[in-house]
Every structure is written in structure tokens, then in C-alpha cells.
Scaffold this motif. Structure first.
Motif, mmCIF file in Angstrom:
data_model
loop_
_atom_site.group_PDB
_atom_site.id
_atom_site.type_symbol
_atom_site.label_atom_id
_atom_site.label_comp_id
_atom_site.label_asym_id
_atom_site.label_seq_id
_atom_site.Cartn_x
_atom_site.Cartn_y
_atom_site.Cartn_z
ATOM 1 N N UNK A 183 13.291 10.886 23.914
ATOM 2 C CA UNK A 183 12.534 10.126 22.972
ATOM 3 C C UNK A 183 13.745 9.313 22.143
ATOM 4 N N UNK A 184 13.326 8.160 21.718
ATOM 5 C CA UNK A 184 14.149 7.298 20.751
ATOM 6 C C UNK A 184 13.210 6.289 20.144
ATOM 7 N N UNK A 185 13.218 6.856 18.668
ATOM 8 C CA UNK A 185 12.506 5.955 17.705
ATOM 9 C C UNK A 185 13.149 5.526 16.460
ATOM 10 N N UNK A 186 12.422 4.179 16.054
ATOM 11 C CA UNK A 186 12.857 3.651 14.890
ATOM 12 C C UNK A 186 12.072 3.927 13.668
ATOM 13 N N UNK A 187 12.691 4.326 12.674
ATOM 14 C CA UNK A 187 11.738 4.771 11.440
ATOM 15 C C UNK A 187 12.080 3.974 10.218
ATOM 16 N N UNK A 188 11.100 3.926 9.498
ATOM 17 C CA UNK A 188 11.388 3.009 8.068
ATOM 18 C C UNK A 188 9.946 3.449 7.304
ATOM 19 N N UNK A 189 10.112 2.934 5.965
ATOM 20 C CA UNK A 189 8.980 3.017 5.052
ATOM 21 C C UNK A 189 8.529 1.646 5.052
ATOM 22 N N UNK A 190 7.226 1.197 5.248
ATOM 23 C CA UNK A 190 6.763 0.085 4.869
ATOM 24 C C UNK A 190 6.473 -0.362 3.646
ATOM 25 N N UNK A 191 6.503 -1.659 2.749
ATOM 26 C CA UNK A 191 6.293 -1.754 1.439
ATOM 27 C C UNK A 191 4.938 -1.023 1.190
ATOM 28 N N UNK A 192 5.259 -0.551 -0.172
ATOM 29 C CA UNK A 192 4.332 0.325 -0.942
ATOM 30 C C UNK A 192 3.025 -0.602 -1.074
ATOM 31 N N UNK A 193 1.780 -0.261 -1.253
ATOM 32 C CA UNK A 193 0.661 -1.021 -1.362
ATOM 33 C C UNK A 193 -0.029 -0.569 -2.524
ATOM 34 N N UNK A 194 -0.519 -1.380 -3.496
ATOM 35 C CA UNK A 194 -1.484 -1.047 -4.447
ATOM 36 C C UNK A 194 -2.971 -0.633 -3.864
ATOM 37 N N UNK A 195 -3.603 0.211 -4.094
ATOM 38 C CA UNK A 195 -4.971 0.586 -3.373
ATOM 39 C C UNK A 195 -5.910 -0.170 -4.363
ATOM 40 N N UNK A 196 -6.968 -0.651 -4.120
ATOM 41 C CA UNK A 196 -7.978 -1.542 -4.855
ATOM 42 C C UNK A 196 -8.326 -2.950 -4.428
ATOM 43 N N UNK A 197 -9.030 -3.875 -5.137
ATOM 44 C CA UNK A 197 -9.379 -4.897 -4.874
ATOM 45 C C UNK A 197 -8.399 -5.964 -5.581
ATOM 46 N N UNK A 198 -7.341 -5.924 -4.766
ATOM 47 C CA UNK A 198 -6.162 -6.760 -5.033
ATOM 48 C C UNK A 198 -6.044 -8.017 -3.998
ATOM 49 N N UNK A 199 -5.616 -8.908 -4.468
ATOM 50 C CA UNK A 199 -5.136 -10.077 -3.500
ATOM 51 C C UNK A 199 -4.187 -9.541 -2.463
ATOM 52 N N UNK A 200 -4.328 -9.994 -1.283
ATOM 53 C CA UNK A 200 -3.563 -9.642 0.049
ATOM 54 C C UNK A 200 -3.391 -11.017 0.812
ATOM 55 N N UNK A 201 -2.070 -10.983 0.680
ATOM 56 C CA UNK A 201 -1.447 -12.583 1.437
ATOM 57 C C UNK A 201 -2.200 -12.698 2.654
ATOM 58 N N UNK A 202 -2.105 -14.056 2.785
ATOM 59 C CA UNK A 202 -2.858 -14.515 4.046
ATOM 60 C C UNK A 202 -4.291 -15.091 3.757
ATOM 61 N N UNK A 203 -4.727 -15.666 5.232
ATOM 62 C CA UNK A 203 -6.025 -16.224 4.941
ATOM 63 C C UNK A 203 -6.794 -16.032 6.289
ATOM 64 N N UNK A 204 -8.160 -15.615 6.066
ATOM 65 C CA UNK A 204 -9.030 -15.572 7.239
ATOM 66 C C UNK A 204 -10.126 -16.291 7.368
ATOM 67 N N UNK A 205 -10.903 -16.406 8.402
ATOM 68 C CA UNK A 205 -12.160 -17.361 8.196
ATOM 69 C C UNK A 205 -13.165 -16.664 7.621
ATOM 70 N N UNK A 206 -13.925 -17.595 6.609
ATOM 71 C CA UNK A 206 -14.920 -17.248 5.866
ATOM 72 C C UNK A 206 -15.838 -18.524 5.848
ATOM 73 N N UNK A 207 -17.074 -18.205 5.210
ATOM 74 C CA UNK A 207 -17.906 -19.485 5.009
ATOM 75 C C UNK A 207 -17.238 -20.234 3.927
#
Length: 411
Positions: A183-207
């Protein structure tokens, strides 16, 4: 009435001039000739020029109408006013010194520490004796291939002279492990995220006109907390494992993630494993200088009965860690524009991450506490069964079980 001599002159003028004119000019020429000929002029000019009598009549009306606004001039080559760069030879040099004081060797430039807007550049050039508008400043900059640009994140600090050699060590270690089905693995911590109704970068299709409403300010909601995703990417299997913590990002949390991955996936996928190869960043909870990281790995090696071979990326090269662009980047794409309103949402979004190349991800929540500021004594460090490589032993080392470990064999 036009006579024969006038008719021959009209034919010569027609042959010499008419081919050089556009449609409107031909119409006006014919009308002018018809008016000069007098009675019967329209018919005679029409026969010579082959322009319809009605068209000549329309030209006569245009001759009597007020002249149209000038749409543009016809100027001989080299005619007109000279450009500013020709009449003011020092203009470009002074402009370049204002725009690029560092590269032009002008540390005393008046715009060294200010915003270089077009109006401000024009004002400074005016002080230097150059009469120029801000619009012309913009035109000159474009001609010299300048454009408005944002900062580009490319520098990662000073390069270590052994950086490339270390990448070679990591590459060889991973290739050898995969060839031996270890086994060979790559490890790291992803950016910490606030839990809640906060803005998340990016766009998605909506009306249209119906964006998802989120908070204006990103302040921690204590009741919900933060999510700490620590990831493992299996280099051979193209699979990911993410442990979402709710406490601190510590070395104990990092190693616990590796432990959970091994217990749930690794020991089944690599039943004959003799060693576990780990590639990790040089800093953070799995940093090369973190004592607790090594102590926890020793405990893990003792539990699993396999050697743990660690290779750290050189300082300032974290973006080259495989997990960043083979796992974390796809997680970020998958949850773009989706507020991370709960830990369940985070776990589900990470688990749903896939790619066309076959990436699958498993994600679980870790509710355990991981206190900070745990001190590892010198005696504990001396007890480690660690062998450091000759080449950068602080980056490359192997931790072996302290005592022989007998694996159970199924009967």
C-alpha cells in the motif's frame, strides 16, 4: 439641348471618372452633368453613363438637399496630426517608469506605493511635462502589451536545493511499493470548513432569480462548529477515504484516520502487506518535525505489525501532493455552491464524489476529541524504533514495530 461636341466631352469624362466613384458619387456626378447640359440633359447623360433616368433624378434632389454630416475623411498617406510618441519622444520612457518602477530601476517613482489607475498615470505624466489624457494612456499601454491583471499565486517560498532529488526519492518509493503490491497512500488535511448556511464558492444551475440564500458574514456558529476533513488517497487503487473531524487537526487525528482506513479498507485490499508507504506534506498535523506524528505512527506500526515508511514533500511544494489534485480538487468541485449546513451534508457530498477515471470516495464522521498541546518527551522520542534514510533523514524514515508481530492466519 446637348450638342454633339458636348456629348463627346461627356463620354470622355464618363470613361475617365465614373469607374473611380462609388454608387452615391456616380449618382451625383450624373446629376451634375445633367443639370449642366440643360434641357434634355437627363436623357443624354442616361444614354452615356447607362445610369437610369430615375436615379439621376434622385441625384438632382440630393444636390439640392443640405450636405450630409461628414462620416470620415480621405487622407493621403502620412497626412494628419503626428502621434504623441513622435512629437513627445520621452513620453513612453516616463510612462514605463511609472508603471514598472521596480523593473525600470526607478525606486523613487511617485507611483511606487500607489494604485496605478489611468487617470493617476495621466496626472503624473502631466507633472513631468507630458500633455496626455487618461484614454490615450490606456491606448499606449495596450500597444505595449500591458493589460489589467490580478496577482498570480505561483511562489511557494525559497526552493530547497534537494527538492527535485526528494521528488525522485518519493517517486521511486511509490513505484517500488506498487510493483510489490504494497500500500502507498498520500495524506493531508483539506481546508477546514464552517458548518452552517454559509456561502460556498462556485455556481450551480437553479431557476433564474432564485439563488440559494446564505449568511452575509462568515462567523463561526458555535453550536455547529467546524469540519476538519483529513483525507487518504490510495495511489494504486484511485480511491479516497476522508475522516471528517469535529475537533482539532492534530497528529493523533491524522494517524487515527490512517488507522480507520486500514481497518476498514487497507487490510482487506492489501492482505499480504509488509509495509505501508505514506507520502505527506512537510508541515501541518503530519509535519516532518511533529513529534506526536512519529509517536502515533509508532503506536500504529505496533498495532498493525507492519513497517510504516514515510516520505515528506520538500518545503513549499504542498500543491504537488497527489491527494490535492486527485481527491480534494474533485471534492471541491462536487460541493460547489452548496452550503455545508450540517456534518451529514458534508459527509454525503464527499461520499458522492466520483470521476470518469473511476475515483470513489468513502467518508465517515469522527466525533472523538483531539486535544492540542500534547507534549512528547525526549524519552518517548528515544523509544521510537525509527530508521532514518541517509538522504534527508528528516524527510525520509521508516518506523518498524517495536516487537515482533504475529498475524493471525485463517485456517
Amino acid at each position: 439641348m446637348i450638342d454633339e461636341d458636348s456629348l463627346r466631352k461627356l463620354q470622355r469624362r464618363n470613361a475617365a471618372i465614373l469607374p473611380q466613384l462609388d454608387e452615391r458619387q456616380r449618382r451625383l456626378f450624373a446629376a451634375s452633368e445633367a443639370r449642366a447640359a440643360g434641357r434634355g440633359g437627363i436623357a443624354a447623360v442616361s444614354r452615356v453613363t447607362r445610369i437610369a433616368a430615375s436615379t439621376i433624378g434622385r441625384g438632382l434632389k440630393e444636390l439640392d438637399a443640405p450636405p450630409p454630416l461628414k462620416r470620415g475623411g480621405v487622407r493621403r498617406p502620412g497626412g494628419g496630426r503626428k502621434s504623441l510618441t513622435e512629437t513627445d519622444p520621452g513620453l513612453l520612457d516616463d510612462l514605463n517608469a511609472l508603471v514598472e518602477p521596480d523593473t525600470r530601476g526607478d525606486p523613487m517613482s511617485p507611483l511606487r506605493w500607489t494604485c496605478k489607475s489611468l487617470r493617476r498615470l495621466a496626472a503624473e505624466l502631466d507633472k513631468l511635462g507630458h500633455k496626455i489624457s487618461h484614454t490615450v494612456v490606456g491606448e499606449l499601454l495596450k500597444k505595449q502589451k500591458f493589460s489589467l491583471q490580478a496577482n498570480s499565486k505561483t511562489r511557494e517560498g525559497a526552493d530547497n536545493p534537494d527538492r527535485d532529488a526528494q521528488f525522485g526519492v518519493i517517486n521511486d518509493a511509490v513505484k517500488t511499493a506498487m510493483a510489490e503490491n504494497q500500500p502507498a497512500i498520500s495524506v493531508d488535511t483539506k481546508k477546514k470548513e464552517l458548518v452552517g448556511d454559509f456561502k460556498n464558492a462556485g455556481r450551480e444551475w437553479r431557476k433564474q432569480g432564485d439563488p440559494e440564500e446564505v449568511r452575509v458574514h462568515d462567523f463561526l456558529i458555535k453550536e455547529l462548529g467546524r469540519a476538519v476533513p483529513y483525507g487518504i488517497y490510495d495511489l494504486a487503487a484511485n480511491t479516497g477515504w476522508v475522516n471528517v473531524g469535529i475537533d482539532n487537526d492534530t497528529a493523533a487525528f491524522a494517524v487515527q484516520t490512517i488507522r480507520r482506513w486500514w481497518q476498514e479498507v487497507g487490510r482487506v485490499r492489501y492482505a499480504l502487506a509488509r509495509r505501508l508507504v505514506i507520502t505527506a506534506d512537510g508541515g501541518g498535523s503530519n509535519g516532518s518535525r511533529v513529534r506526536l506524528w512519529k509517536l502515533e505512527l509508532q503506536r500504529l506500526a505496533d498495532e498493525l505489525g507492519v513497517s510504516i515508511e514515510v516520505h515528506h514533500l520538500p518545503p513549499g511544494t504542498s500543491k504537488w501532493n497527489k491527494i490535492e489534485h486527485r481527491l480534494f480538487s474533485f471534492i471541491t468541485q462536487n460541493w460547489r455552491a452548496k452550503p455545508l449546513v450540517s456534518y451529514r451534508v458534508i459527509v454525503e457530498l464527499i461520499s458522492a464524489t466520483t470521476t470518469k477515471t473511476g475515483l470513489t470516495v468513502r467518508c465517515e464522521l469522527d466525533n472523538n476529541p483531539y486535544p492540542k498541546a500534547i507534549v512528547v518527551s525526549d524519552d518517548e522520542m528515544r523509544s521510537l524504533n525509527i530508521q532514518r534514510a541517509d538522504f534527508h533523514g528528516e524527510w525520509n524514515y521508516t518506523i518498524t514495530p517495536s516487537t515482533p508481530h504475529l498475524k493471525a492466519v485463517d485456517s
